[in-house]
Design a protein around this motif. Structure first.
Motif, PDB file in Angstrom:
ATOM      1  N   TYR A 136       2.637   1.469  -5.524  1.00 45.25           N
ATOM      2  CA  TYR A 136       2.479   0.086  -5.059  1.00 45.25           C
ATOM      3  C   TYR A 136       3.818  -0.614  -5.288  1.00 45.25           C
ATOM      4  CZ  TYR A 136      -0.521  -4.130  -4.485  1.00 45.25           C
ATOM      5  OH  TYR A 136      -1.138  -5.267  -4.036  1.00 45.25           O
ATOM      6  N   ASN A 138       4.281  -3.326  -6.476  1.00 45.56           N
ATOM      7  CA  ASN A 138       4.195  -4.031  -7.764  1.00 45.56           C
ATOM      8  C   ASN A 138       4.562  -3.080  -8.905  1.00 45.56           C
ATOM      9  OD1 ASN A 138       2.589  -5.351  -5.764  1.00 45.56           O
ATOM     10  ND2 ASN A 138       1.570  -6.531  -7.351  1.00 45.56           N
ATOM     11  N   CYS A 150       6.556   3.987  -1.208  1.00 40.85           N
ATOM     12  CA  CYS A 150       5.886   2.767  -1.683  1.00 40.85           C
ATOM     13  C   CYS A 150       4.790   2.349  -0.712  1.00 40.85           C
ATOM     14  CB  CYS A 150       6.895   1.622  -1.800  1.00 40.85           C
ATOM     15  SG  CYS A 150       8.000   1.827  -3.191  1.00 40.85           S
ATOM     16  N   CYS A 151       3.943   1.452  -1.162  1.00 39.78           N
ATOM     17  CA  CYS A 151       2.979   0.809  -0.266  1.00 39.78           C
ATOM     18  C   CYS A 151       2.748  -0.605  -0.767  1.00 39.78           C
ATOM     19  CB  CYS A 151       1.656   1.581  -0.232  1.00 39.78           C
ATOM     20  SG  CYS A 151       0.631   1.358  -1.703  1.00 39.78           S
ATOM     21  N   THR A 152       2.128  -1.428   0.063  1.00 39.43           N
ATOM     22  CA  THR A 152       1.670  -2.754  -0.361  1.00 39.43           C
ATOM     23  C   THR A 152       0.177  -2.827  -0.047  1.00 39.43           C
ATOM     24  OG1 THR A 152       1.892  -3.930   1.727  1.00 39.43           O
ATOM     25  CG2 THR A 152       3.898  -3.696   0.422  1.00 39.43           C
ATOM     26  N   SER A 153      -0.426  -3.952  -0.403  1.00 40.68           N
ATOM     27  CA  SER A 153      -1.856  -4.078  -0.067  1.00 40.68           C
ATOM     28  C   SER A 153      -2.042  -4.185   1.443  1.00 40.68           C
ATOM     29  CB  SER A 153      -2.448  -5.306  -0.758  1.00 40.68           C
ATOM     30  OG  SER A 153      -1.760  -6.467  -0.342  1.00 40.68           O
ATOM     31  N   ALA A 156      -1.468   0.025   2.593  1.00 44.06           N
ATOM     32  CA  ALA A 156      -1.771   1.146   1.689  1.00 44.06           C
ATOM     33  C   ALA A 156      -2.475   2.304   2.404  1.00 44.06           C
ATOM     34  CB  ALA A 156      -2.612   0.648   0.516  1.00 44.06           C
ATOM     35  N   ASP A 173      -2.372   0.557  -9.414  1.00 47.28           N
ATOM     36  CA  ASP A 173      -3.564  -0.289  -9.362  1.00 47.28           C
ATOM     37  C   ASP A 173      -4.821   0.544  -9.085  1.00 47.28           C
ATOM     38  OD1 ASP A 173      -5.548  -2.133  -8.963  1.00 47.28           O
ATOM     39  OD2 ASP A 173      -4.335  -3.485  -7.749  1.00 47.28           O
ATOM     40  N   LEU A 176      -7.081  -1.101  -6.276  1.00 46.11           N
ATOM     41  CA  LEU A 176      -6.547  -0.928  -4.921  1.00 46.11           C
ATOM     42  C   LEU A 176      -6.781   0.521  -4.482  1.00 46.11           C
ATOM     43  CD1 LEU A 176      -4.875  -2.073  -2.492  1.00 46.11           C
ATOM     44  CD2 LEU A 176      -2.865  -1.114  -3.619  1.00 46.11           C
ATOM     45  N   GLU A 223      -6.869  -6.060  -4.672  1.00 45.11           N
ATOM     46  CA  GLU A 223      -6.645  -5.808  -6.102  1.00 45.11           C
ATOM     47  C   GLU A 223      -7.886  -6.176  -6.913  1.00 45.11           C
ATOM     48  OE1 GLU A 223      -3.135  -8.011  -7.176  1.00 45.11           O
ATOM     49  OE2 GLU A 223      -1.858  -6.823  -5.869  1.00 45.11           O
ATOM     50  N   SER A 237      -4.649  -8.119   2.466  1.00 46.57           N
ATOM     51  CA  SER A 237      -3.507  -8.671   1.724  1.00 46.57           C
ATOM     52  C   SER A 237      -3.495 -10.187   1.882  1.00 46.57           C
ATOM     53  CB  SER A 237      -2.203  -8.092   2.278  1.00 46.57           C
ATOM     54  OG  SER A 237      -1.844  -8.751   3.474  1.00 46.57           O
TER      55      SER A 237
END
Ligand code: 13P
Ligand code: SF4
Length: 323
Positions: A136, A138, A150-153, A156, A173, A176, A223, A237
């Motif tokens: 993530y 984060n 990487c990923c984000t919300s 993902a 997370d 997630l 999250e 997100s």
């Protein structure tokens, strides 16, 4: 009365949520920040969890973690000031090594980023040989450097499925990872990190909300624990939530996320009623007009990435952006 202010146009944008007397305590800092941005050739990237006077008053680019990373690549400026948390500033620096990236308070951290180290990843890789690691955003640059992508919300599921493998490690997370696992056939090995803001929401709270606010549409950030997401009407997100409200214009909505989200979206959607069972992120709230002004005045604190992490961490972010 806004004509009496030094930054009247900025005030016009937030007049529906900030009374004039409160703006009077902010006006001088906003005017100074707008001047400093021109002098320094600086742009301010602000996350959706920043307060309205930052989000609507001084920011040039706003959005979720994915949008901020994408826009960081396109920015035409000498200086990027990140109104958000440290990992976001690190991501901006990874994508803009030649630019000065400023964070107004280096203590603006994140409970997720704190929950995992490169040594933990080494252990996971030893336990699950050959399984790719999706980190993530984060996370620290050091953790990104130890990951494959990487990923984000906001992306993902797409990132996990792009790898074309039956199993991935997705960290840090846990919620997630569990929420993405419900939507894909890829098996996901999770880590036990949690967002201290979203882990506090409960499914009971969502049920009570529905009972006390008939017709409310409930949007939950991924999250949140899976039972909270399951009890909501929709999950996405912060940018996806904002988009949902703007395009669908629900009569009543509750955003199960950080408090400033509703304030910021309410400004742009005056006909929507916002029910606010929100939680504050103490890290996001470390950023304010005073320390943004002082960061631009003194050009501090500049974000630097240790040499050994730079190239592999950037690769993990760029692989994500290429999807
Ligand atoms: P997004 O804005 O990417 O949804 O992330 C939420 C968050 O917690 C950032 O700190
Ligand atoms: Fe981290 Fe949660 Fe705060 Fe976002 S809201 S910065 S994930 S602690």
């Amino acid at each position: 009365m806004s004509h009496a202010f030094a930054a009247p146009l900025a005030y016009e944008r937030v007049a529906s949520v900030i009374p004039p007397a409160e703006w009077a305590t902010m006006d001088d800092d906003v005017a100074a920040i707008l001047r400093l941005k021109r002098e320094r050739r600086a742009v301010i990237l602000a996350h959706n969890y920043q307060t309205p006077e930052i989000f609507h008053g001084v920011a040039d680019i706003v959005g979720d973690s994915l949008a901020l990373a994408r826009e960081a690549v396109r920015v035409d400026a000498d200086v990027i000031l990140l109104a958000g948390v440290h990992f976001m500033a690190e991501t901006a620096k990874l994508l803009n090594p030649e630019k000065t990236v400023l964070i107004p308070d280096t203590r603006a951290g994140c409970s997720l980023a704190e929950s995992i180290t490169p040594a933990d990843i080494a252990l996971l890789r030893a336990t699950h040989p050959g399984v790719p690691v999706v980190a993530y955003v984060n996370t620290s640059a050091a953790v990104k450097a130890a990951s494959d992508i990487c990923c984000t919300s906001g992306n993902a599921k797409r990132v996990v499925e792009s790898l074309g493998v039956p199993r991935v490690i997705m960290l840090p997370d846990e919620y997630l990872a569990q929420n993405v696992a419900r939507e894909t056939d890829v098996q996901i090995i999770a880590w036990a990190g949690h967002c201290e803001v979203h882990e506090r929401f409960t499914a009971d709270e969502i049920h009570e909300l529905r009972a006390s606010h008939p017709g409310v549409i409930i949007l939950a950030h991924p999250e949140c624990p899976p039972d909270v997401v399951a009890a909501a009407d929709f999950s996405g997100s912060t940018a996806v939530m904002a988009d949902y409200v703007t395009t669908k214009q629900p009569a009543r909505v509750a955003l199960i996320t950080e408090c400033s989200m509703s304030d910021n979206i309410a400004v742009l959607n005056p006909r929507v009623e916002f029910v606010r069972p929100c939680n504050l992120c103490p890290h996001m709230k470390r950023i304010n007009l005073k320390n943004i002004r002082s960061a631009l005045e003194n050009m501090e604190t500049q974000v630097e990435i240790p040499m050994e992490y730079f190239a592999p961490a950037r690769r993990a972010v760029e692989r994500m952006l290429a999807i």
